[in-house]
Design a protein around this motif. Sequence first.
Motif, PDB file in Angstrom:
ATOM      1  N   LEU A  30       0.831  -1.209   0.000  1.00 36.80           N
ATOM      2  CA  LEU A  30       0.000   0.000   0.000  1.00 36.80           C
ATOM      3  C   LEU A  30       0.860   1.251   0.000  1.00 36.80           C
ATOM      4  CD1 LEU A  30      -2.824   1.312   0.266  1.00 36.80           C
ATOM      5  CD2 LEU A  30      -2.533   1.172   2.739  1.00 36.80           C
ATOM      6  N   HIS A  34       0.793   4.344  -2.706  1.00 30.51           N
ATOM      7  CA  HIS A  34       0.560   5.741  -2.333  1.00 30.51           C
ATOM      8  C   HIS A  34       1.688   6.644  -2.837  1.00 30.51           C
ATOM      9  CE1 HIS A  34      -3.144   5.462  -0.218  1.00 30.51           C
ATOM     10  NE2 HIS A  34      -2.684   4.781   0.820  1.00 30.51           N
ATOM     11  N   ARG A  47      -8.376  -1.040  -5.811  1.00 25.09           N
ATOM     12  CA  ARG A  47      -9.234  -1.292  -4.648  1.00 25.09           C
ATOM     13  C   ARG A  47      -8.645  -2.487  -3.911  1.00 25.09           C
ATOM     14  NH1 ARG A  47     -15.525  -2.425  -5.733  1.00 25.09           N
ATOM     15  NH2 ARG A  47     -15.194  -0.470  -6.857  1.00 25.09           N
ATOM     16  N   LYS A  67      -7.346   3.453   6.341  1.00 24.97           N
ATOM     17  CA  LYS A  67      -8.528   3.500   5.479  1.00 24.97           C
ATOM     18  C   LYS A  67      -8.916   4.942   5.164  1.00 24.97           C
ATOM     19  CE  LYS A  67     -13.142   1.467   5.055  1.00 24.97           C
ATOM     20  NZ  LYS A  67     -14.207   0.694   5.752  1.00 24.97           N
ATOM     21  N   SER A  70      -7.161   6.772   2.266  1.00 21.99           N
ATOM     22  CA  SER A  70      -7.395   6.352   0.880  1.00 21.99           C
ATOM     23  C   SER A  70      -7.635   7.570  -0.001  1.00 21.99           C
ATOM     24  CB  SER A  70      -8.601   5.419   0.812  1.00 21.99           C
ATOM     25  OG  SER A  70      -8.356   4.212   1.486  1.00 21.99           O
ATOM     26  N   ARG A  75      -7.712   2.658  -2.743  1.00 18.70           N
ATOM     27  CA  ARG A  75      -8.733   2.644  -1.702  1.00 18.70           C
ATOM     28  C   ARG A  75      -8.726   1.316  -0.950  1.00 18.70           C
ATOM     29  NH1 ARG A  75     -12.944   3.224  -4.695  1.00 18.70           N
ATOM     30  NH2 ARG A  75     -14.220   1.375  -4.386  1.00 18.70           N
ATOM     31  N   LEU A  76      -8.668   1.399   0.376  1.00 15.82           N
ATOM     32  CA  LEU A  76      -8.856   0.218   1.211  1.00 15.82           C
ATOM     33  C   LEU A  76     -10.341  -0.007   1.409  1.00 15.82           C
ATOM     34  CD1 LEU A  76      -6.217   0.551   4.073  1.00 15.82           C
ATOM     35  CD2 LEU A  76      -6.164  -0.969   2.104  1.00 15.82           C
TER      36      LEU A  76
END
Length: 245
Positions: A30, A34, A47, A67, A70, A75-76
């Motif tokens: 993640l 990002h 997702r 979360k 996001s 997106r979590l």
Amino acid sequence: AARLLRGLTRAAAAGLTEITEMGMRRWWYLDALHRAARAAPLPARVRIYLASGLAEETSAAELHDRKAASGPFVRLEGVKFYADGWLVPRTCAMCARFADEPDDGILFQDAGRLARRIEPLAAAGWRIATHAIGDRAVEAVLDAYEKVWGADRAAIAAARPRIEHGSVIPAGLADRIADLGVTVCIQPSFPVTDAAAVPAALGADRAGSAYPYAALAARGVSLLSGTDYPIEALEPLAGLARLVN
């Protein structure tokens, strides 16, 4: 990060605008996404469903913060659990033993334990998906979902819990899925790549309960179509052709 970007570029070239990662196991994945998204728009949106182990070993506060962070490209969304294995190596959990093996597969956890693990995450607003291929595993997942949400179809519809794969579903079990309003994420490539394994594993009398996509649709079950990439083909047109034909 470079490898992730190459993968997303390939997905975009195949026509995909978004991919779903089912079972992210490490936070660095993640973080890399990002960083890449801050540098430039990603080729496709991502997702993410967390692997259940990662979700359970992370504090509720950190889960909430991650979360909330996001963005439009990453997106979590949910948490993925496992109830059994796979049809080809005969590790999916079946209600009756395999036609060519003296056992009935492996159920990783019963409905009670699965429900206890799901409940705090569902209460925190995470969507829930559970890998279940054999009919005994599907039954256990439905039992667990009923323990978490009750038999309230409106509550289940709002939470949108999923069964991932649902490969072996006899008629009675299909009716129960429809009655509860549980979504099934199917993989149209499976009936093609597993074609030789199904009759050997299930025998002639049960082979018709494998990959009953038309029967599920006829009962009004909400279906999603996924790839199971990189095991199966990524290209959506290949998946749709296999689904139709």
